[in-house]
Design a protein around this motif. Structure first.
Motif, PDB file in Angstrom:
ATOM      1  N   VAL A   1     -34.875   2.843   8.295  1.00  0.00           N
ATOM      2  CA  VAL A   1     -35.018   3.635   9.511  1.00  0.00           C
ATOM      3  C   VAL A   1     -34.258   4.951   9.354  1.00  0.00           C
ATOM      4  N   ASP A   2     -33.094   4.898   8.737  1.00  0.00           N
ATOM      5  CA  ASP A   2     -32.288   6.089   8.520  1.00  0.00           C
ATOM      6  C   ASP A   2     -33.050   7.103   7.656  1.00  0.00           C
ATOM      7  N   GLN A   3     -33.711   6.642   6.606  1.00  0.00           N
ATOM      8  CA  GLN A   3     -34.495   7.540   5.751  1.00  0.00           C
ATOM      9  C   GLN A   3     -35.667   8.147   6.525  1.00  0.00           C
ATOM     10  N   ALA A   4     -36.346   7.331   7.303  1.00  0.00           N
ATOM     11  CA  ALA A   4     -37.472   7.826   8.101  1.00  0.00           C
ATOM     12  C   ALA A   4     -36.998   8.870   9.107  1.00  0.00           C
ATOM     13  N   ASN A   5     -35.879   8.608   9.749  1.00  0.00           N
ATOM     14  CA  ASN A   5     -35.334   9.546  10.722  1.00  0.00           C
ATOM     15  C   ASN A   5     -34.973  10.873  10.050  1.00  0.00           C
ATOM     16  N   ASP A   6     -34.404  10.806   8.849  1.00  0.00           N
ATOM     17  CA  ASP A   6     -34.071  12.021   8.112  1.00  0.00           C
ATOM     18  C   ASP A   6     -35.323  12.857   7.828  1.00  0.00           C
ATOM     19  N   VAL A   7     -36.411  12.209   7.421  1.00  0.00           N
ATOM     20  CA  VAL A   7     -37.655  12.929   7.134  1.00  0.00           C
ATOM     21  C   VAL A   7     -38.222  13.520   8.421  1.00  0.00           C
ATOM     22  N   LEU A   8     -38.252  12.734   9.486  1.00  0.00           N
ATOM     23  CA  LEU A   8     -38.777  13.215  10.760  1.00  0.00           C
ATOM     24  C   LEU A   8     -38.010  14.440  11.255  1.00  0.00           C
ATOM     25  N   ARG A   9     -36.706  14.365  11.196  1.00  0.00           N
ATOM     26  CA  ARG A   9     -35.874  15.485  11.655  1.00  0.00           C
ATOM     27  C   ARG A   9     -35.962  16.669  10.705  1.00  0.00           C
ATOM     28  N   GLY A  10     -35.875  16.409   9.408  1.00  0.00           N
ATOM     29  CA  GLY A  10     -35.892  17.491   8.422  1.00  0.00           C
ATOM     30  C   GLY A  10     -37.200  18.270   8.410  1.00  0.00           C
ATOM     31  N   ALA A  11     -38.312  17.579   8.582  1.00  0.00           N
ATOM     32  CA  ALA A  11     -39.622  18.223   8.566  1.00  0.00           C
ATOM     33  C   ALA A  11     -40.059  18.654   9.964  1.00  0.00           C
ATOM     34  N   ASP A  12     -39.278  18.278  10.970  1.00  0.00           N
ATOM     35  CA  ASP A  12     -39.592  18.580  12.374  1.00  0.00           C
ATOM     36  C   ASP A  12     -41.007  18.112  12.738  1.00  0.00           C
ATOM     37  N   ILE A  13     -41.253  16.827  12.474  1.00  0.00           N
ATOM     38  CA  ILE A  13     -42.540  16.210  12.784  1.00  0.00           C
ATOM     39  C   ILE A  13     -42.320  15.033  13.723  1.00  0.00           C
TER      40      ILE A  13
END
Length: 142
Positions: free
Chosen positions: A34-46
């Motif tokens: 979940v932490d990795q997914a959250n990082d991608v979601l936040r980093g890519a602003d998607i």
């Protein structure tokens, strides 16, 4: 003499999901945390990520909203795999599906985004409700 009443003309007649789908640049493996997914979601602003299984097939779609319960505690984010979360799972749209039918199914299921897969379950792209509705609204009636 037999009279035939004209068939009702449906908006978007002949359009398929392939005509409206968009590529999906962001995917994550189902064993990612979940932490990795959250990082991608936040980093890519998607707002969403497509989830693929160990064979590369579409497993579902995870959203920021769906991750909120897990983000309340850092223990969950570091150890919980995406596959263990509650997220949108199949059935998915396919490219030859009629666009009007897909838009109707999305309304019934309350989906803003729907993964599009091939006959083997591999991700081809996504269909958004906004794009489907918009395309159906501007399509000339044959």
């Amino acid at each position: 003499m037999t009279t035939h009443s004209p068939q009702p003309v449906r908006p978007g007649y002949g359009l398929t999901v392939a005509d409206a789908m968009d590529p999906c640049d962001y995917q994550i493996a189902d064993d990612s945390t979940v932490d990795q997914a959250n990082d991608v979601l936040r980093g890519a602003d998607i707002e969403y990520l497509l989830v693929r299984d160990h064979d590369g097939r579409c497993e579902g779609l995870v959203t920021r909203t769906g991750l909120h319960p897990f983000l309340a505690s850092s223990w969950y984010t570091e150890r919980t795999a995406i596959s263990a979360t509650s997220h949108q799972r199949g059935p998915f749209a396919w490219p030859t599906m009629g666009l009007a039918l897909a838009a109707f199914a999305m309304r019934i299921k309350h989906l803003a985004v729907w993964p599009v897969v091939d006959e083997d379950g591999y991700i081809l792209g996504v269909l958004t409700a906004a794009r489907a509705t918009g395309l159906l609204a501007v399509t000339p009636i044959p």
